[in-house]
Write a protein that holds these residues in place. Structure first.
Motif, PDB file in Angstrom:
ATOM      1  N   MET A   2       0.807  -1.202   0.000  1.00  0.00           N
ATOM      2  CA  MET A   2       0.000   0.000   0.000  1.00  0.00           C
ATOM      3  C   MET A   2       0.851   1.268   0.000  1.00  0.00           C
ATOM      4  SD  MET A   2      -3.221  -0.519  -0.160  1.00  0.00           S
ATOM      5  CE  MET A   2      -3.818  -2.091  -0.648  1.00  0.00           C
ATOM      6  N   SER A   3       2.040   1.173  -0.553  1.00  0.00           N
ATOM      7  CA  SER A   3       2.912   2.350  -0.574  1.00  0.00           C
ATOM      8  C   SER A   3       2.320   3.471  -1.417  1.00  0.00           C
ATOM      9  CB  SER A   3       4.305   1.977  -1.070  1.00  0.00           C
ATOM     10  OG  SER A   3       4.231   1.492  -2.396  1.00  0.00           O
ATOM     11  N   ASP A   4       1.492   3.128  -2.427  1.00  0.00           N
ATOM     12  CA  ASP A   4       0.838   4.172  -3.214  1.00  0.00           C
ATOM     13  C   ASP A   4      -0.099   5.008  -2.348  1.00  0.00           C
ATOM     14  OD1 ASP A   4       2.114   3.219  -5.462  1.00  0.00           O
ATOM     15  OD2 ASP A   4       0.346   2.240  -6.290  1.00  0.00           O
ATOM     16  N   VAL A   5      -0.809   4.360  -1.438  1.00  0.00           N
ATOM     17  CA  VAL A   5      -1.738   5.066  -0.558  1.00  0.00           C
ATOM     18  C   VAL A   5      -0.964   5.953   0.414  1.00  0.00           C
ATOM     19  CG1 VAL A   5      -3.606   4.853   1.122  1.00  0.00           C
ATOM     20  CG2 VAL A   5      -3.427   3.202  -0.759  1.00  0.00           C
ATOM     21  N   THR A   6       0.077   5.425   1.017  1.00  0.00           N
ATOM     22  CA  THR A   6       0.838   6.227   1.968  1.00  0.00           C
ATOM     23  C   THR A   6       1.534   7.393   1.263  1.00  0.00           C
ATOM     24  OG1 THR A   6       2.685   4.661   1.851  1.00  0.00           O
ATOM     25  CG2 THR A   6       1.140   4.388   3.672  1.00  0.00           C
ATOM     26  N   ALA A   7       1.996   7.180   0.039  1.00  0.00           N
ATOM     27  CA  ALA A   7       2.598   8.277  -0.726  1.00  0.00           C
ATOM     28  C   ALA A   7       1.543   9.339  -1.057  1.00  0.00           C
ATOM     29  CB  ALA A   7       3.243   7.743  -2.006  1.00  0.00           C
ATOM     30  N   PHE A   8       0.351   8.901  -1.423  1.00  0.00           N
ATOM     31  CA  PHE A   8      -0.738   9.828  -1.716  1.00  0.00           C
ATOM     32  C   PHE A   8      -1.056  10.672  -0.476  1.00  0.00           C
ATOM     33  CE2 PHE A   8      -5.213  10.987  -1.779  1.00  0.00           C
ATOM     34  CZ  PHE A   8      -5.397  11.478  -3.062  1.00  0.00           C
ATOM     35  N   LEU A   9      -1.158  10.026   0.683  1.00  0.00           N
ATOM     36  CA  LEU A   9      -1.471  10.755   1.915  1.00  0.00           C
ATOM     37  C   LEU A   9      -0.334  11.694   2.317  1.00  0.00           C
ATOM     38  CD1 LEU A   9      -3.236   7.877   3.817  1.00  0.00           C
ATOM     39  CD2 LEU A   9      -4.290  10.024   3.072  1.00  0.00           C
ATOM     40  N   ALA A  10       0.900  11.293   2.102  1.00  0.00           N
ATOM     41  CA  ALA A  10       2.040  12.181   2.394  1.00  0.00           C
ATOM     42  C   ALA A  10       1.979  13.424   1.514  1.00  0.00           C
ATOM     43  CB  ALA A  10       3.357  11.439   2.198  1.00  0.00           C
ATOM     44  N   ALA A  11       1.650  13.235   0.231  1.00  0.00           N
ATOM     45  CA  ALA A  11       1.525  14.377  -0.678  1.00  0.00           C
ATOM     46  C   ALA A  11       0.361  15.267  -0.253  1.00  0.00           C
ATOM     47  CB  ALA A  11       1.326  13.880  -2.113  1.00  0.00           C
ATOM     48  N   LEU A  12      -0.728  14.668   0.192  1.00  0.00           N
ATOM     49  CA  LEU A  12      -1.876  15.446   0.653  1.00  0.00           C
ATOM     50  C   LEU A  12      -1.516  16.270   1.883  1.00  0.00           C
ATOM     51  CD1 LEU A  12      -4.885  16.083   0.307  1.00  0.00           C
ATOM     52  CD2 LEU A  12      -5.391  14.046   1.675  1.00  0.00           C
ATOM     53  N   ARG A  13      -0.791  15.682   2.817  1.00  0.00           N
ATOM     54  CA  ARG A  13      -0.364  16.429   4.008  1.00  0.00           C
ATOM     55  C   ARG A  13       0.555  17.582   3.637  1.00  0.00           C
ATOM     56  NH1 ARG A  13       0.285  11.158   5.914  1.00  0.00           N
ATOM     57  NH2 ARG A  13       2.537  11.324   5.687  1.00  0.00           N
ATOM     58  N   ASP A  14       1.321  17.444   2.567  1.00  0.00           N
ATOM     59  CA  ASP A  14       2.247  18.492   2.134  1.00  0.00           C
ATOM     60  C   ASP A  14       1.555  19.648   1.421  1.00  0.00           C
ATOM     61  OD1 ASP A  14       4.411  17.193   3.216  1.00  0.00           O
ATOM     62  OD2 ASP A  14       5.066  16.301   1.306  1.00  0.00           O
ATOM     63  N   VAL A  15       0.286  19.479   1.077  1.00  0.00           N
ATOM     64  CA  VAL A  15      -0.448  20.534   0.368  1.00  0.00           C
ATOM     65  C   VAL A  15      -0.545  21.807   1.203  1.00  0.00           C
ATOM     66  CG1 VAL A  15      -2.765  21.175  -0.458  1.00  0.00           C
ATOM     67  CG2 VAL A  15      -1.772  18.982  -1.105  1.00  0.00           C
ATOM     68  N   HIS A  16      -0.742  21.652   2.504  1.00  0.00           N
ATOM     69  CA  HIS A  16      -0.898  22.806   3.391  1.00  0.00           C
ATOM     70  C   HIS A  16      -0.484  22.392   4.797  1.00  0.00           C
ATOM     71  CE1 HIS A  16      -2.870  25.968   5.756  1.00  0.00           C
ATOM     72  NE2 HIS A  16      -2.835  26.684   4.650  1.00  0.00           N
ATOM     73  N   PRO A  17       0.143  23.282   5.562  1.00  0.00           N
ATOM     74  CA  PRO A  17       0.604  22.906   6.904  1.00  0.00           C
ATOM     75  C   PRO A  17      -0.519  22.477   7.851  1.00  0.00           C
ATOM     76  CG  PRO A  17       1.299  25.155   6.352  1.00  0.00           C
ATOM     77  CD  PRO A  17       0.530  24.642   5.196  1.00  0.00           C
ATOM     78  N   ASP A  18      -1.747  22.893   7.603  1.00  0.00           N
ATOM     79  CA  ASP A  18      -2.867  22.532   8.472  1.00  0.00           C
ATOM     80  C   ASP A  18      -3.611  21.277   8.011  1.00  0.00           C
ATOM     81  OD1 ASP A  18      -2.469  24.612  10.244  1.00  0.00           O
ATOM     82  OD2 ASP A  18      -3.798  25.978   9.166  1.00  0.00           O
ATOM     83  N   MET A  19      -3.162  20.656   6.931  1.00  0.00           N
ATOM     84  CA  MET A  19      -3.903  19.525   6.362  1.00  0.00           C
ATOM     85  C   MET A  19      -4.028  18.360   7.348  1.00  0.00           C
ATOM     86  SD  MET A  19      -5.742  18.613   3.871  1.00  0.00           S
ATOM     87  CE  MET A  19      -5.349  19.766   2.583  1.00  0.00           C
ATOM     88  N   ALA A  20      -2.974  18.027   8.057  1.00  0.00           N
ATOM     89  CA  ALA A  20      -3.047  16.906   9.008  1.00  0.00           C
ATOM     90  C   ALA A  20      -4.053  17.218  10.116  1.00  0.00           C
ATOM     91  CB  ALA A  20      -1.676  16.610   9.588  1.00  0.00           C
ATOM     92  N   ARG A  21      -4.033  18.434  10.641  1.00  0.00           N
ATOM     93  CA  ARG A  21      -4.989  18.826  11.685  1.00  0.00           C
ATOM     94  C   ARG A  21      -6.411  18.772  11.148  1.00  0.00           C
ATOM     95  NH1 ARG A  21      -7.735  23.037  12.478  1.00  0.00           N
ATOM     96  NH2 ARG A  21      -6.579  24.319  11.022  1.00  0.00           N
ATOM     97  N   TYR A  22      -6.611  19.286   9.947  1.00  0.00           N
ATOM     98  CA  TYR A  22      -7.929  19.283   9.324  1.00  0.00           C
ATOM     99  C   TYR A  22      -8.447  17.856   9.141  1.00  0.00           C
ATOM    100  CZ  TYR A  22     -11.406  19.660   5.604  1.00  0.00           C
ATOM    101  OH  TYR A  22     -12.551  19.541   4.863  1.00  0.00           O
ATOM    102  N   GLY A  23      -7.590  16.963   8.713  1.00  0.00           N
ATOM    103  CA  GLY A  23      -7.992  15.584   8.473  1.00  0.00           C
ATOM    104  C   GLY A  23      -8.357  14.823   9.731  1.00  0.00           C
ATOM    105  N   LEU A  24      -7.975  15.354  10.883  1.00  0.00           N
ATOM    106  CA  LEU A  24      -8.316  14.719  12.159  1.00  0.00           C
ATOM    107  C   LEU A  24      -9.379  15.485  12.928  1.00  0.00           C
ATOM    108  CD1 LEU A  24      -4.744  13.714  13.371  1.00  0.00           C
ATOM    109  CD2 LEU A  24      -6.531  12.217  12.452  1.00  0.00           C
ATOM    110  N   ASN A  25      -9.781  16.646  12.437  1.00  0.00           N
ATOM    111  CA  ASN A  25     -10.733  17.496  13.150  1.00  0.00           C
ATOM    112  C   ASN A  25     -11.860  17.953  12.234  1.00  0.00           C
ATOM    113  OD1 ASN A  25      -9.409  17.924  15.890  1.00  0.00           O
ATOM    114  ND2 ASN A  25      -7.743  18.352  14.475  1.00  0.00           N
ATOM    115  N   GLY A  26     -12.652  17.014  11.766  1.00  0.00           N
ATOM    116  CA  GLY A  26     -13.813  17.352  10.951  1.00  0.00           C
ATOM    117  C   GLY A  26     -13.656  17.063   9.483  1.00  0.00           C
ATOM    118  N   GLY A  27     -12.437  16.945   8.984  1.00  0.00           N
ATOM    119  CA  GLY A  27     -12.228  16.718   7.561  1.00  0.00           C
ATOM    120  C   GLY A  27     -11.956  15.264   7.198  1.00  0.00           C
ATOM    121  N   CYS A  28     -12.144  14.353   8.150  1.00  0.00           N
ATOM    122  CA  CYS A  28     -11.799  12.945   7.895  1.00  0.00           C
ATOM    123  C   CYS A  28     -12.658  12.333   6.786  1.00  0.00           C
ATOM    124  CB  CYS A  28     -11.907  12.126   9.172  1.00  0.00           C
ATOM    125  SG  CYS A  28     -13.481  12.270  10.042  1.00  0.00           S
ATOM    126  N   PHE A  29     -13.926  12.716   6.693  1.00  0.00           N
ATOM    127  CA  PHE A  29     -14.770  12.179   5.624  1.00  0.00           C
ATOM    128  C   PHE A  29     -14.291  12.677   4.266  1.00  0.00           C
ATOM    129  CE2 PHE A  29     -18.586  12.322   2.884  1.00  0.00           C
ATOM    130  CZ  PHE A  29     -18.866  10.965   2.854  1.00  0.00           C
TER     131      PHE A  29
END
Length: 104
Positions: free
Chosen positions: A1-28
């Motif tokens: 599943m390295s493609d998925v983890t790479a995709f999520l790493a790239a998503l987190r790099d989009v904006h410094p708040d992305m990880a916080r957003y994904g855990l606080n209301g943006g998980c869906f």
């Protein structure tokens, strides 16, 4: 599943708040993005957080995760009937009597 983890790493790099957003209301919405890239993705919900099952693994904005709920609930395959409510989990609630900006 390295493609998925790479995709999520790239998503987190989009904006410094992305990880916080994904855990606080943006998980869906993280699930929705994963569903676009990985069509077999399924949303699993524990009454507090959505994780995404792809193949035999589970993911959220942090990467691969174990399906162990932090609130002590059991993760279950999310019923599509709750999808409409899930779209607004990251939006602030309007105060009673507050206008949404519509015309009078």
């Amino acid at each position: 599943m390295s493609d998925v983890t790479a995709f999520l790493a790239a998503l987190r790099d989009v904006h410094p708040d992305m990880a916080r957003y994904g855990l606080n209301g943006g998980c869906f919405r993280v699930y929705l993005l994963l569903k676009q890239a990985f069509p077999d993705a399924e949303p699993w919900y524990d009454s507090d957080h959505v994780i995404t099952k792809i193949g035999d693994c589970f993911f959220d904005i942090r990467g691969e995760v174990q399906p162990e709920s932090e609130v002590g609930a059991t993760y279950l395959l999310m019923d599509p009937l709750i999808f409409n409510r899930a779209y607004s989990w990251d939006q602030p609630l309007l105060a009673p009597g507050h206008s949404d900006g519509g015309s009078k």
